[in-house]
Design a protein around this motif. Structure first.
Motif, PDB file in Angstrom:
ATOM      1  N   VAL A 155      14.700  28.031  24.134  1.00 37.93           N
ATOM      2  CA  VAL A 155      14.116  26.331  23.876  1.00 37.93           C
ATOM      3  C   VAL A 155      14.504  25.767  22.922  1.00 37.93           C
ATOM      4  O   VAL A 155      14.989  24.376  23.482  1.00 37.93           O
ATOM      5  CB  VAL A 155      12.644  26.885  23.777  1.00 37.93           C
ATOM      6  CG1 VAL A 155      11.895  25.533  23.417  1.00 37.93           C
ATOM      7  CG2 VAL A 155      11.776  27.657  24.870  1.00 37.93           C
TER       8      VAL A 155
ATOM      9  N   ASP B 284       6.649  25.343  26.646  1.00 39.73           N
ATOM     10  CA  ASP B 284       8.082  25.073  26.423  1.00 39.73           C
ATOM     11  C   ASP B 284       8.724  23.785  26.738  1.00 39.73           C
ATOM     12  O   ASP B 284       9.309  23.153  26.039  1.00 39.73           O
ATOM     13  CB  ASP B 284       8.896  26.404  27.295  1.00 39.73           C
ATOM     14  CG  ASP B 284       8.643  27.825  26.672  1.00 39.73           C
ATOM     15  OD1 ASP B 284       8.192  27.907  25.638  1.00 39.73           O
ATOM     16  OD2 ASP B 284       9.053  28.778  27.568  1.00 39.73           O
TER      17      ASP B 284
ATOM     18  N   ALA C 112      13.382  24.521  30.735  1.00 38.57           N
ATOM     19  CA  ALA C 112      12.309  24.846  29.992  1.00 38.57           C
ATOM     20  C   ALA C 112      11.154  25.450  30.492  1.00 38.57           C
ATOM     21  O   ALA C 112      10.284  26.529  30.160  1.00 38.57           O
ATOM     22  CB  ALA C 112      11.818  23.618  29.101  1.00 38.57           C
TER      23      ALA C 112
END
Length: 422
Positions: free
Chosen positions: A240, A362, A352
């Motif tokens: 991430v 995320d 993400a």
């Protein structure tokens, strides 16, 4: 089975177009405020520093909303977050302009902070829903959604120019615009499911069994619900963070061009104001056109090659703008710069959201990194420009583009699930 799969496809398509409408309307709303900033400044007789403070308060509210959006969107869900967000925006922004027109600056600035907070939260919600719709559809669509936001912003500047020419007061103009935007968003939300419907769950969330059956492939194995994931922070997830750095690099390139490109040409190249503004228009057109082509590019080549080519384009474009003074080279550099900066944000959001179980937080983390770079990064570039000149201050963009090239593999698409043995 075929009819159920068709129903799932139609649902995912309607969902995608609903989110596209929301992206476009959100761009229209934010662009409407930007288009009337000069009128607000003239009405208040404010200095450049005072207007910068207003912008900083709005940006700070946005970043705070982005940082907390993971919890907010997880709690309310994307659809409910967007519904509440657009209502708060309807009151916050027009009310801010009414206070400005009455000379009541402190409450107006407070309304701007509220607007920024809710806008940042809503931005994460629409990106989460857009990424989920993209997964349900099975085709890359985030570049198209961000192109819609760009088009909405450009349309808003044109409408704002007409309102300025017609002598329409800013509170009246923005009051009408945000009322229409609210109606449009609520209409589009009819096509957005509740909760986090992705893949097989999308069809089921729509009230049909089509999604569940479609997610079972050939029908031999029923869909297995995603097991609950232990609470964890996306800020400690290396993937991430790597995707966030990629998006940060491209967002910094976009924000720097938006804020400083005309002034860099005017001061660094001695260009006229008209020519300098034209260069910014060239940048936005090249960026928007590339976003429209982005879905095809991602489908054809995949995320990693697209991100690496984008990084190279930014690197080459910025270097040409800095080093070559010829007008043709300036146009070429700006076009390459705009093309390269266009896809980093939407591709990063898609990456993400690869894990549906953790997608909301995320996406919120990546969006917070991106918008912090987009809103606050250009201020640092301006600080460097004060000492070294704006053109020379663009060199950090080259370094960040090179970093995005190196990290591009972090955004690679997840491997398809293994098929059970016959």
């Amino acid at each position: 089975m075929h009819s159920q799969a068709s129903e799932h496809s139609r649902f995912a398509t309607r969902w995608t177009y609903g989110v596209l409408a929301i992206f476009t309307l959100m761009g229209l709303g934010f662009g409407s405020w930007l288009s009337r900033i000069p009128a607000v400044r003239d009405h208040l007789g404010a200095s450049t520093l005072e207007m910068s403070v207003f912008g900083f308060v709005l940006a700070t509210g946005s970043v705070l909303g982005l940082v907390l959006a993971g919890h907010t969107v997880s709690w309310l869900g994307p659809r409910r977050t967007l519904a509440i967000g657009v209502v708060v925006q309807l009151f916050a922004m027009p009310t801010a302009t009414v206070f400005f027109w009455m000379g009541m600056v402190p409450p107006a600035v407070a309304c701007l902070a509220i607007f920024g907070f809710v806008f940042g939260t809503s931005d994460v919600a629409m990106n989460v829903s857009g990424a989920s719709a993209e997964q349900a559809l099975g085709k890359p669509r985030m570049p198209l959604l961000h192109a819609g936001f760009s088009l909405g912003s450009v349309a808003a500047t044109g409408i704002g120019a007409l309102a300025e020419a017609g002598g329409i007061a800013v509170p009246v103009h923005l009051g009408i615009m945000y009322a229409l935007i609210t109606i449009g968003v609520f209409t589009a939300l009819r096509f957005v499911p509740h909760g986090q419907a992705t893949h097989a769950g999308a069809g089921a969330d729509a009230g049909t069994a089509a999604g569940a059956d479609a997610g079972a492939g050939s029908g031999s194995t029923p869909a297995v619900p995603t097991p609950p994931v232990k609470t964890r922070s996306p800020w400690r997830d290396p993937r991430v963070l790597a995707v966030g750095v990629i998006v940060m690099s491209m967002s910094l390139a976009e924000g720097t061009a938006s804020d400083w490109l005309p002034l860099a040409f005017a001061d660094g190249r001695g260009a006229t104001n008209q020519y300098a503004t034209l260069m910014l228009t060239v940048f936005f057109v090249s960026m928007t056109a590339t976003r429209f082509a982005g879905s095809w590019l991602l489908h054809r080549f995949g995320r990693v090659p697209v991100l690496r080519v984008s990084a190279v384009l930014v690197l080459c474009g910025v270097a040409i703008v800095i080093l070559v003074a010829a007008p043709w080279a300036s146009v070429l550099g700006v076009v390459l710069w705009g093309m390269g900066a266009s896809l980093g944000f939407p591709v990063g959001i898609s990456a993400a959201a690869d894990n549906p179980a953790t997608a909301t937080r995320d996406v919120a983390a990546v969006a917070a990194i991106a918008y912090t770079a987009l809103l606050l990064g250009p201020m640092l570039i301006g600080f460097l420009g004060e000492y070294f000149g704006l053109l020379s201050a663009f060199w950090p963009l080259v370094a960040f583009a090179a970093l995005a090239f190196v990290l591009a593999r972090s955004a690679k698409e997840p491997a398809p699930p293994a098929q059970p043995a016959a």
